[in-house]
Design a protein around this motif. Sequence first.
Motif, short mmCIF file in Angstrom:
data_model
loop_
_atom_site.label_atom_id
_atom_site.label_comp_id
_atom_site.label_asym_id
_atom_site.label_seq_id
_atom_site.Cartn_x
_atom_site.Cartn_y
_atom_site.Cartn_z
N MET A 3 0.67 -1.80 -0.09
CA MET A 3 0.17 0.63 0.62
C MET A 3 0.91 1.37 0.24
SD MET A 3 -4.10 -0.64 2.33
CE MET A 3 -4.39 -0.77 1.22
N THR A 8 -1.40 6.59 5.17
CA THR A 8 -1.40 6.07 6.53
C THR A 8 -0.88 6.58 7.35
OG1 THR A 8 -1.88 3.65 5.07
CG2 THR A 8 -2.41 3.93 7.92
N VAL A 157 -1.14 -6.85 3.51
CA VAL A 157 -1.75 -5.72 3.53
C VAL A 157 -3.61 -5.54 3.87
CG1 VAL A 157 -1.47 -4.25 2.13
CG2 VAL A 157 -1.53 -3.56 4.67
N ILE A 160 -5.48 -7.59 5.93
CA ILE A 160 -5.36 -6.68 7.63
C ILE A 160 -6.56 -5.51 7.81
CG2 ILE A 160 -4.58 -5.43 9.45
CD1 ILE A 160 -2.66 -8.38 9.43
N VAL A 161 -6.19 -4.84 6.71
CA VAL A 161 -7.32 -3.74 6.18
C VAL A 161 -8.76 -4.30 5.78
CG1 VAL A 161 -5.80 -2.61 5.33
CG2 VAL A 161 -6.74 -2.91 3.76
N GLU A 162 -9.75 -2.79 6.44
CA GLU A 162 -11.29 -3.08 6.96
C GLU A 162 -11.42 -4.55 7.18
OE1 GLU A 162 -11.25 0.48 4.79
OE2 GLU A 162 -13.40 -1.21 5.66
N GLY A 163 -10.60 -4.96 8.59
CA GLY A 163 -11.12 -6.05 9.82
C GLY A 163 -10.30 -7.60 8.80
N THR A 164 -10.10 -7.74 9.52
CA THR A 164 -8.40 -8.91 9.15
C THR A 164 -9.28 -10.63 9.40
OG1 THR A 164 -8.61 -9.15 12.06
CG2 THR A 164 -6.96 -7.64 11.29
N GLN A 166 -9.60 -13.11 11.17
CA GLN A 166 -10.71 -13.19 12.29
C GLN A 166 -12.01 -12.70 12.21
OE1 GLN A 166 -7.29 -12.39 11.83
NE2 GLN A 166 -6.30 -14.35 12.82
N ILE A 167 -11.55 -11.42 12.23
CA ILE A 167 -13.08 -10.64 12.54
C ILE A 167 -13.82 -10.76 11.34
CG2 ILE A 167 -13.76 -7.70 13.05
CD1 ILE A 167 -12.35 -8.92 14.49
N VAL A 170 -15.73 -13.94 11.94
CA VAL A 170 -16.50 -13.06 13.20
C VAL A 170 -17.77 -12.96 12.60
CG1 VAL A 170 -17.17 -11.88 15.42
CG2 VAL A 170 -14.75 -13.28 14.86
C1 LIG Z 1 -2.07 0.27 5.24
C2 LIG Z 1 -3.14 -0.18 6.52
C3 LIG Z 1 -4.07 1.32 6.21
C4 LIG Z 1 -5.14 0.91 6.61
N1 LIG Z 1 -6.17 2.05 6.79
C5 LIG Z 1 -7.07 1.86 8.25
C6 LIG Z 1 -8.34 3.08 7.69
O1 LIG Z 1 -8.41 3.70 6.20
N2 LIG Z 1 -9.08 3.51 8.49
C7 LIG Z 1 -8.78 2.46 9.50
O2 LIG Z 1 -9.69 3.48 10.26
N3 LIG Z 1 -7.46 1.91 10.11
C8 LIG Z 1 -7.40 2.02 9.02
N4 LIG Z 1 -6.12 0.79 9.43
C9 LIG Z 1 -6.13 -0.04 10.29
C10 LIG Z 1 -6.47 -1.38 10.26
O3 LIG Z 1 -8.08 -1.67 10.17
C11 LIG Z 1 -6.45 -2.60 11.53
O4 LIG Z 1 -5.15 -2.19 11.55
C12 LIG Z 1 -7.14 -3.57 11.08
O5 LIG Z 1 -8.32 -3.72 11.65
C13 LIG Z 1 -6.57 -5.04 12.67
O6 LIG Z 1 -6.47 -3.84 13.71
P1 LIG Z 1 -5.15 -3.90 14.80
O7 LIG Z 1 -3.64 -3.52 14.02
O8 LIG Z 1 -5.27 -2.67 16.13
O9 LIG Z 1 -4.90 -4.83 15.64
P2 LIG Z 1 -5.32 -6.08 16.76
O10 LIG Z 1 -7.49 -6.37 16.72
O11 LIG Z 1 -4.64 -6.17 17.79
O12 LIG Z 1 -5.54 -7.70 16.45
C14 LIG Z 1 -4.31 -8.61 16.13
C15 LIG Z 1 -4.44 -9.93 16.17
O13 LIG Z 1 -5.73 -10.35 16.94
C16 LIG Z 1 -6.43 -10.73 15.98
N5 LIG Z 1 -8.15 -9.81 16.42
C17 LIG Z 1 -8.17 -9.05 16.93
N6 LIG Z 1 -9.71 -9.15 17.66
C18 LIG Z 1 -10.03 -10.44 17.65
C19 LIG Z 1 -10.98 -11.17 17.85
N7 LIG Z 1 -12.68 -10.54 18.93
N8 LIG Z 1 -11.19 -12.32 17.52
C20 LIG Z 1 -9.92 -13.00 16.90
N9 LIG Z 1 -9.25 -12.73 17.09
C21 LIG Z 1 -8.86 -10.94 17.21
C22 LIG Z 1 -6.51 -10.18 14.48
O14 LIG Z 1 -7.52 -10.73 13.75
C23 LIG Z 1 -5.03 -10.22 14.25
O15 LIG Z 1 -5.06 -11.11 13.84
C24 LIG Z 1 -4.82 0.55 8.33
C25 LIG Z 1 -3.84 -0.39 8.29
C26 LIG Z 1 -3.26 -0.78 7.58
C27 LIG Z 1 -1.76 -1.36 7.78
#
Ligand SMILES: Cc1cc2nc3c(=O)[nH]c(=O)nc-3n(C[C@H](O)[C@H](O)[C@H](O)COP(=O)(O)OP(=O)(O)OC[C@H]3O[C@@H](n4cnc5c(N)ncnc54)[C@H](O)[C@@H]3O)c2cc1C
Length: 182
Positions: A3, A8, A157, A160-164, A166-167, A170
């Motif tokens: 990306m 970001t 990447v 990861i974005v817009e919900g991983t 795992q999410i 869910v």
């Molecule tokens: C290049 C880039 C662009 C982005 N752009 C945006 C944007 O425009 N707007 C915005 O709001 N965000 C943005 N993000 C953030 C992105 O949405 C988050 O990184 C992503 O949702 C994961 O959240 P986190 O990084 O806090 O990981 P965490 O929530 O800390 O997760 C870490 C791990 O734990 C797992 N996990 C967490 N909760 C649960 C659960 N309940 N059950 C099972 N597994 C779980 C996750 O799947 C992951 O594997 C961006 C991220 C990147 C890398």
Amino acid sequence: MGMGGSPTAQLRFDGVRVPDARRLGGEGQGFAIALDALDSGRLGIAACAVGLAQAALDAAVGHARERRRSGRPIADFQGLRFLLADMATRVEAGRALYLEAARLRDGGRPFGRCAAMAKLFCTDAAVRVTTDAVQALGGYGCTADFPVERFLREAEVLQIVEGTHQIQRVVIARHLVGPESR
Ligand SMILES: Cc1cc2nc3c(=O)[nH]c(=O)nc-3n(C[C@H](O)[C@H](O)[C@H](O)COP(=O)(O)OP(=O)(O)OC[C@H]3O[C@@H](n4cnc5c(N)ncnc54)[C@H](O)[C@@H]3O)c2cc1C
């Protein structure tokens, strides 16, 4: 990682006051509105993933036709032909799934479950297909002289974005069996 074309940054709101006239929806509806936006965003990411996988497939097919080993194009070798066939199958399956979610959305029907499935499947497919593209290019695939190593980083990447992943699971499971009991 990946990306590079999308700047970001973290946004922090501290003591910001927003007039009522600027509020989206009614009081207390903010979280639901934000989640609605995510459903559409997931659809966009799924489409990006399919485009990325298609580009990786095209690069792999082009290279397989050109590159010669043992006096033959490597596209002659069954191991590579089957790899390309599996890549193409993943691309088409992903395309069909995200288009189905888009059709539901365009028709004004509930599409959150299908969008989550499309995001999950298409980004997985993109990682697999871009990895296979690196494999198809051999050593060249690992160099920055060819685009596929970047495609692989871009695909990662998207998981990861817009919900991983795992999410997404869910979300899909909640549509199937309801919210978790506490
Ligand atoms: C290049 C880039 C662009 C982005 N752009 C945006 C944007 O425009 N707007 C915005 O709001 N965000 C943005 N993000 C953030 C992105 O949405 C988050 O990184 C992503 O949702 C994961 O959240 P986190 O990084 O806090 O990981 P965490 O929530 O800390 O997760 C870490 C791990 O734990 C797992 N996990 C967490 N909760 C649960 C659960 N309940 N059950 C099972 N597994 C779980 C996750 O799947 C992951 O594997 C961006 C991220 C990147 C890398």
